[in-house]
Each structure stands twice: as C-alpha cells, then as structure tokens.
Design a protein around this motif. Structure first.
Motif, PDB file in Angstrom:
ATOM      1  N   THR A   9     -11.413 -17.323  -0.751  1.00 18.65           N
ATOM      2  CA  THR A   9     -10.500 -18.124  -1.555  1.00 18.65           C
ATOM      3  C   THR A   9      -9.326 -17.244  -1.974  1.00 18.65           C
ATOM      4  N   ALA A  10      -8.282 -17.858  -2.513  1.00 21.00           N
ATOM      5  CA  ALA A  10      -7.137 -17.100  -3.007  1.00 21.00           C
ATOM      6  C   ALA A  10      -7.584 -16.108  -4.086  1.00 21.00           C
ATOM      7  N   GLU A  11      -8.482 -16.551  -4.940  1.00 16.09           N
ATOM      8  CA  GLU A  11      -8.991 -15.678  -6.000  1.00 16.09           C
ATOM      9  C   GLU A  11      -9.736 -14.473  -5.419  1.00 16.09           C
ATOM     10  N   GLU A  12     -10.523 -14.699  -4.381  1.00 11.52           N
ATOM     11  CA  GLU A  12     -11.266 -13.603  -3.744  1.00 11.52           C
ATOM     12  C   GLU A  12     -10.334 -12.632  -3.022  1.00 11.52           C
ATOM     13  N   ILE A  13      -9.291 -13.150  -2.400  1.00 13.52           N
ATOM     14  CA  ILE A  13      -8.313 -12.278  -1.736  1.00 13.52           C
ATOM     15  C   ILE A  13      -7.570 -11.445  -2.777  1.00 13.52           C
ATOM     16  N   ASN A  14      -7.225 -12.047  -3.902  1.00  9.26           N
ATOM     17  CA  ASN A  14      -6.586 -11.304  -4.980  1.00  9.26           C
ATOM     18  C   ASN A  14      -7.512 -10.217  -5.522  1.00  9.26           C
ATOM     19  N   GLU A  15      -8.796 -10.520  -5.618  1.00  8.99           N
ATOM     20  CA  GLU A  15      -9.784  -9.535  -6.072  1.00  8.99           C
ATOM     21  C   GLU A  15      -9.852  -8.358  -5.089  1.00  8.99           C
ATOM     22  N   LEU A  16      -9.830  -8.665  -3.806  1.00 10.07           N
ATOM     23  CA  LEU A  16      -9.827  -7.621  -2.781  1.00 10.07           C
ATOM     24  C   LEU A  16      -8.563  -6.762  -2.887  1.00 10.07           C
ATOM     25  N   ALA A  17      -7.425  -7.391  -3.098  1.00  2.64           N
ATOM     26  CA  ALA A  17      -6.171  -6.652  -3.256  1.00  2.64           C
ATOM     27  C   ALA A  17      -6.227  -5.747  -4.494  1.00  2.64           C
ATOM     28  N   ASP A  18      -6.727  -6.278  -5.602  1.00  2.93           N
ATOM     29  CA  ASP A  18      -6.850  -5.472  -6.827  1.00  2.93           C
ATOM     30  C   ASP A  18      -7.762  -4.273  -6.618  1.00  2.93           C
ATOM     31  N   TYR A  19      -8.861  -4.477  -5.881  1.00  6.81           N
ATOM     32  CA  TYR A  19      -9.797  -3.394  -5.582  1.00  6.81           C
ATOM     33  C   TYR A  19      -9.094  -2.295  -4.773  1.00  6.81           C
ATOM     34  N   SER A  20      -8.370  -2.693  -3.753  1.00  4.70           N
ATOM     35  CA  SER A  20      -7.665  -1.718  -2.914  1.00  4.70           C
ATOM     36  C   SER A  20      -6.577  -0.995  -3.702  1.00  4.70           C
ATOM     37  N   ILE A  21      -5.836  -1.739  -4.496  1.00  5.43           N
ATOM     38  CA  ILE A  21      -4.783  -1.122  -5.325  1.00  5.43           C
ATOM     39  C   ILE A  21      -5.396  -0.084  -6.259  1.00  5.43           C
ATOM     40  N   ARG A  22      -6.536  -0.420  -6.878  1.00  5.02           N
ATOM     41  CA  ARG A  22      -7.206   0.519  -7.792  1.00  5.02           C
ATOM     42  C   ARG A  22      -7.595   1.808  -7.064  1.00  5.02           C
ATOM     43  N   LEU A  23      -8.105   1.685  -5.838  1.00  2.00           N
ATOM     44  CA  LEU A  23      -8.469   2.880  -5.065  1.00  2.00           C
ATOM     45  C   LEU A  23      -7.244   3.739  -4.776  1.00  2.00           C
ATOM     46  N   TRP A  24      -6.144   3.121  -4.373  1.00  2.00           N
ATOM     47  CA  TRP A  24      -4.919   3.885  -4.104  1.00  2.00           C
ATOM     48  C   TRP A  24      -4.417   4.575  -5.372  1.00  2.00           C
ATOM     49  N   LEU A  25      -4.476   3.877  -6.499  1.00  2.00           N
ATOM     50  CA  LEU A  25      -4.038   4.486  -7.764  1.00  2.00           C
ATOM     51  C   LEU A  25      -4.952   5.632  -8.168  1.00  2.00           C
ATOM     52  N   ASP A  26      -6.254   5.488  -7.941  1.00  3.07           N
ATOM     53  CA  ASP A  26      -7.194   6.583  -8.218  1.00  3.07           C
ATOM     54  C   ASP A  26      -6.868   7.799  -7.352  1.00  3.07           C
ATOM     55  N   LEU A  27      -6.550   7.564  -6.087  1.00  4.22           N
ATOM     56  CA  LEU A  27      -6.187   8.670  -5.195  1.00  4.22           C
ATOM     57  C   LEU A  27      -4.938   9.376  -5.708  1.00  4.22           C
ATOM     58  N   LYS A  28      -3.922   8.615  -6.097  1.00  2.00           N
ATOM     59  CA  LYS A  28      -2.700   9.219  -6.633  1.00  2.00           C
ATOM     60  C   LYS A  28      -2.999  10.040  -7.882  1.00  2.00           C
ATOM     61  N   ASP A  29      -3.811   9.493  -8.782  1.00  2.00           N
ATOM     62  CA  ASP A  29      -4.171  10.219 -10.006  1.00  2.00           C
ATOM     63  C   ASP A  29      -4.903  11.525  -9.683  1.00  2.00           C
ATOM     64  N   ASN A  30      -5.842  11.460  -8.746  1.00  2.00           N
ATOM     65  CA  ASN A  30      -6.601  12.654  -8.381  1.00  2.00           C
ATOM     66  C   ASN A  30      -5.728  13.714  -7.720  1.00  2.00           C
ATOM     67  N   ILE A  31      -4.765  13.306  -6.914  1.00  2.00           N
ATOM     68  CA  ILE A  31      -3.862  14.272  -6.283  1.00  2.00           C
ATOM     69  C   ILE A  31      -2.985  14.928  -7.336  1.00  2.00           C
ATOM     70  N   ARG A  32      -2.516  14.161  -8.308  1.00  2.00           N
ATOM     71  CA  ARG A  32      -1.736  14.755  -9.407  1.00  2.00           C
ATOM     72  C   ARG A  32      -2.577  15.770 -10.179  1.00  2.00           C
ATOM     73  N   LYS A  33      -3.841  15.433 -10.378  1.00  2.00           N
ATOM     74  CA  LYS A  33      -4.732  16.260 -11.193  1.00  2.00           C
ATOM     75  C   LYS A  33      -5.213  17.511 -10.453  1.00  2.00           C
ATOM     76  N   TYR A  34      -5.598  17.360  -9.164  1.00  2.00           N
ATOM     77  CA  TYR A  34      -6.261  18.448  -8.437  1.00  2.00           C
ATOM     78  C   TYR A  34      -5.428  19.046  -7.301  1.00  2.00           C
ATOM     79  N   GLY A  35      -4.378  18.365  -6.872  1.00  2.00           N
ATOM     80  CA  GLY A  35      -3.608  18.842  -5.729  1.00  2.00           C
ATOM     81  C   GLY A  35      -4.170  18.284  -4.432  1.00  2.00           C
TER      82      GLY A  35
END
Length: 102
Positions: free
Chosen positions: A63-89
């Motif tokens: 559903t549209a809601e499920e696709i949005n949930e999948l997008a939010d999940y992926s966005i969160r992972l990318w943001l976590d990666l960016k945060d970790n690179i800032r923190k650890y290199g």
C-alpha cells in the motif's frame, strides 16, 4: 549532488563508479551495495507492443502507507550512516552496525 546515468554513478567530486545494476542500496548493517533487480516496486513497460502502456510492478501488493514506511526505513539507515561517518570517519569499522553483521 550524486546522480546515476547510464549505469554510472557520478559524484560531485567528478569521481565515476560503473554500476552493474541500476541502483544503490543500504542494508541494516549500513553496508552500501548495488541493486540489481527492482523486485519490490518498479516501472514496467512492454516495449514489444506497438503502443506500450507503462505500468507499475508491485508484486507484494504494498500500500502507499507501506511504501512510505519502506522509504522512511531506508532514509533512517542512510542518515545513520552519515552520522557514523561524521563520528568515526570513513575508515573505521565502527561506521557499520555490528549487530546486523552477525
């Protein structure tokens, strides 16, 4: 800003990475890889017919809601990666989610 054209990822630095698939993705471990098969949600075109009618492949009937949930999940992972690179290199194994690697 990075973009993909003709299976080449071009970064703003000018660096180009040839892709074998048609996308890039991120996993729970925060490892980044190429995506080969668009098997969750994709554009479909039947080029064999004279008047091809484009469509959508959604084999899991998301559903549209499920696709949005999948997008939010992926966005969160990318943001976590960016945060970790800032923190650890970029060269530290701490960049990755060790729990997901096990």
């Amino acid at each position: 800003m990075a973009e993909i054209k003709r299976r080449t990822l071009t970064l703003s630095s000018g660096k180009q990475i040839k892709l074998y698939g048609n996308s890039i993705g991120i996993g729970k471990s925060l490892e980044v890889a190429e995506g080969y098969a668009p098997n969750i949600l994709s554009f479909v075109s039947n080029e064999e017919k004279e008047k091809a009618v484009p469509g959508v492949s959604n084999p899991h009937q998301l559903t549209a809601e499920e696709i949005n949930e999948l997008a939010d999940y992926s966005i969160r992972l990318w943001l976590d990666l960016k945060d970790n690179i800032r923190k650890y290199g970029v060269n530290s194994p701490k960049v990755f989610n060790n729990d997901a690697l096990r």
